[in-house]
Design a protein around this motif. Structure first.
Motif, short mmCIF file in Angstrom:
data_model
loop_
_atom_site.label_atom_id
_atom_site.label_comp_id
_atom_site.label_asym_id
_atom_site.label_seq_id
_atom_site.Cartn_x
_atom_site.Cartn_y
_atom_site.Cartn_z
N ASN A 122 39.88 36.17 58.89
CA ASN A 122 40.03 35.80 60.29
C ASN A 122 39.71 34.32 60.53
OD1 ASN A 122 40.67 38.46 60.78
ND2 ASN A 122 38.69 39.01 61.64
N TYR A 123 38.72 33.81 59.79
CA TYR A 123 38.32 32.41 59.93
C TYR A 123 39.20 31.47 59.11
CZ TYR A 123 33.99 32.75 62.63
OH TYR A 123 33.08 32.92 63.64
N ASN A 124 40.14 32.04 58.38
CA ASN A 124 41.01 31.25 57.49
C ASN A 124 40.22 30.49 56.44
OD1 ASN A 124 43.53 31.94 58.74
ND2 ASN A 124 43.05 30.52 60.40
N PHE A 125 39.06 31.03 56.06
CA PHE A 125 38.29 30.43 54.97
C PHE A 125 38.95 30.72 53.63
CE2 PHE A 125 33.89 30.53 57.27
CZ PHE A 125 34.29 29.44 58.03
N ILE A 126 39.64 31.86 53.55
CA ILE A 126 40.33 32.25 52.33
C ILE A 126 41.68 32.84 52.70
CG2 ILE A 126 38.23 32.68 50.97
CD1 ILE A 126 38.58 35.66 51.57
N SER A 127 42.57 32.91 51.71
CA SER A 127 43.86 33.53 51.90
C SER A 127 43.82 34.98 51.43
CB SER A 127 44.93 32.77 51.12
OG SER A 127 44.71 32.92 49.72
N VAL A 128 44.88 35.70 51.68
CA VAL A 128 44.98 37.06 51.18
C VAL A 128 44.88 37.08 49.66
CG1 VAL A 128 46.59 38.99 50.87
CG2 VAL A 128 46.29 37.97 53.14
N ASN A 129 45.52 36.12 49.01
CA ASN A 129 45.46 36.04 47.55
C ASN A 129 44.04 35.74 47.06
OD1 ASN A 129 48.17 36.61 47.10
ND2 ASN A 129 48.79 34.47 47.29
N ASP A 130 43.34 34.88 47.80
CA ASP A 130 41.94 34.57 47.44
C ASP A 130 41.09 35.83 47.51
OD1 ASP A 130 42.35 31.86 47.06
OD2 ASP A 130 41.93 31.36 49.15
N LEU A 131 41.26 36.62 48.59
CA LEU A 131 40.46 37.84 48.75
C LEU A 131 40.77 38.82 47.62
CD1 LEU A 131 38.44 39.40 50.45
CD2 LEU A 131 40.35 40.28 51.81
N ASN A 132 42.05 38.89 47.28
CA ASN A 132 42.46 39.77 46.18
C ASN A 132 41.78 39.34 44.88
OD1 ASN A 132 43.96 41.96 45.26
ND2 ASN A 132 45.64 40.66 44.58
N THR A 133 41.74 38.04 44.63
CA THR A 133 41.11 37.51 43.42
C THR A 133 39.61 37.80 43.41
OG1 THR A 133 42.73 35.72 43.25
CG2 THR A 133 40.65 35.40 42.09
N ILE A 134 38.97 37.62 44.55
CA ILE A 134 37.53 37.89 44.66
C ILE A 134 37.24 39.35 44.34
CG2 ILE A 134 35.59 38.02 46.27
CD1 ILE A 134 36.89 35.60 47.74
N PHE A 135 38.00 40.25 44.95
CA PHE A 135 37.78 41.68 44.74
C PHE A 135 37.92 42.07 43.27
CE2 PHE A 135 39.04 43.02 49.31
CZ PHE A 135 37.73 42.90 49.70
N LEU A 136 38.88 41.48 42.59
CA LEU A 136 39.17 41.89 41.22
C LEU A 136 38.27 41.21 40.19
CD1 LEU A 136 43.07 42.00 41.38
CD2 LEU A 136 41.45 43.91 41.51
N ASN A 137 37.35 40.37 40.67
CA ASN A 137 36.44 39.69 39.75
C ASN A 137 34.98 40.02 40.01
OD1 ASN A 137 37.79 37.45 37.88
ND2 ASN A 137 38.97 37.55 39.78
N VAL A 138 34.76 41.08 40.76
CA VAL A 138 33.38 41.49 41.04
C VAL A 138 32.76 42.11 39.79
CG1 VAL A 138 31.93 43.04 42.38
CG2 VAL A 138 33.82 41.86 43.48
N ALA A 139 31.58 41.63 39.43
CA ALA A 139 30.83 42.19 38.30
C ALA A 139 29.83 43.23 38.83
CB ALA A 139 30.10 41.08 37.55
N PRO A 140 29.40 44.17 37.99
CA PRO A 140 28.42 45.18 38.43
C PRO A 140 27.19 44.54 39.07
CG PRO A 140 29.29 45.78 36.30
CD PRO A 140 29.84 44.41 36.61
N GLY A 141 26.82 45.03 40.25
CA GLY A 141 25.65 44.54 40.95
C GLY A 141 25.85 43.24 41.70
N GLU A 142 27.07 42.70 41.70
CA GLU A 142 27.33 41.40 42.34
C GLU A 142 27.90 41.61 43.73
OE1 GLU A 142 29.08 37.13 40.75
OE2 GLU A 142 30.12 38.97 40.19
N SER A 143 27.39 40.87 44.71
CA SER A 143 27.89 40.98 46.07
C SER A 143 29.18 40.18 46.22
CB SER A 143 26.86 40.45 47.07
OG SER A 143 26.72 39.04 46.96
N LEU A 144 29.92 40.52 47.28
CA LEU A 144 31.19 39.84 47.53
C LEU A 144 30.97 38.34 47.74
CD1 LEU A 144 34.23 40.60 47.92
CD2 LEU A 144 33.78 40.45 50.38
N CYS A 145 29.93 37.98 48.49
CA CYS A 145 29.66 36.57 48.75
C CYS A 145 29.31 35.83 47.46
CB CYS A 145 28.52 36.44 49.75
SG CYS A 145 28.94 36.92 51.44
#
Length: 257
Positions: A176-199
């Motif tokens: 909503n804030y245009n801090f990231i794109s849809v592709n950025d969010l997709n990349t973030i989600f797919l690189n989460v390690a166990p115990g790691e927060s989204l931020c």
């Protein structure tokens, strides 16, 4: 005015279970039997795989090829992303799925109107109630009710958890804030390690700065439903009683300025 405490599964856990199961169903086909045990045994790679398959169907970049509005696909993508962001912490271990399973297996003891008077005292013994005087400082409504000995500490915590559960997710706010794109969010989600927060992932990947993360957290915290609504929905107080208590709370806060 009624003074009692419902004794059943904590509101935070009940809401978390409902939200968790509902969001998990968004990510998996209807043939999958979604339950807490399924989520407990779910692996991060399995969750990511389900997420990828869903995203393939609704990524906004496919709007032209599918002949639909990109806005429609973006709304679907955000819904799928919110579902993934809700389920992920329980799969990585950041949140404890076993505690929810334990709570779900406990018997639910809801009070009927004719049981409340007899059970009130036994419930009080199991919970924490304020026994001192009213502190001379400004208070929010929930804390004011606790210090007035109208609700227990557990009820206060459940009300705060209810309030927080209605906040938008970080991923949605970042879009909503245009801090990231849809592709950025997709990349973030797919690189989460166990115990790691989204931020933490977003910062590690260079998708969000510390300042942007703090902005999102502050904005998320500002989306608070009025806590009085919780007490009304739980049947602890009527709308008229909450209005009167708000007036008393305001009067208290003015007296300690």
């Amino acid at each position: 005015m009624r003074v009692f405490q419902y004794y059943f599964m904590p509101m935070e856990d009940a809401q978390n279970i409902d939200a968790l199961l509902s969001n998990c169903r968004e990510l998996f086909n209807s043939e999958v039997n979604i339950c807490l045990d399924f989520i407990r045994h779910l692996q991060v790679d399995g969750l990511k795989s389900a997420y990828r398959e869903k995203v393939k169907q609704c990524h906004p970049d496919k709007a032209r090829a599918l002949g639909v509005s990109s806005d429609i696909l973006k709304r679907t993508f955000v819904r799928i992303s919110n579902a993934y962001e809700t389920v992920l912490p329980y799969v990585t271990g950041e949140k404890d799925i076993n505690r929810l399973i334990t709570q779900q297996k406990k018997p639910s003891l809801r009070h009927d109107a004719d049981q409340r008077q007899g059970q009130e005292q036994s419930v009080k013994k199991r919970d924490l109630w304020h026994t001192g005087s009213m502190p001379r400082k400004k208070l929010r409504l929930g804390t004011f009710l606790y210090y007035k000995r109208l609700i227990s500490w557990q009820t206060l915590q459940e009300a705060i958890a209810w309030q927080r559960s209605h906040r938008p997710l970080i991923g949605q706010l970042a879009l909503n804030y245009n801090f990231i794109s849809v592709n950025d969010l997709n990349t973030i989600f797919l690189n989460v390690a166990p115990g790691e927060s989204l931020c933490a992932v977003a910062k590690r990947l260079g998708k969000l700065t510390d300042h942007q993360i703090q902005t999102l957290l502050n904005k998320q915290a500002s989306y608070n439903f009025r806590i009085g609504r919780f007490f009304i929905e739980m049947g602890l107080f009527s709308e008229r009683e909450i209005a009167a208590l708000l007036g008393s709370c305001t009067g208290h806060n003015r007296s300690v300025i």
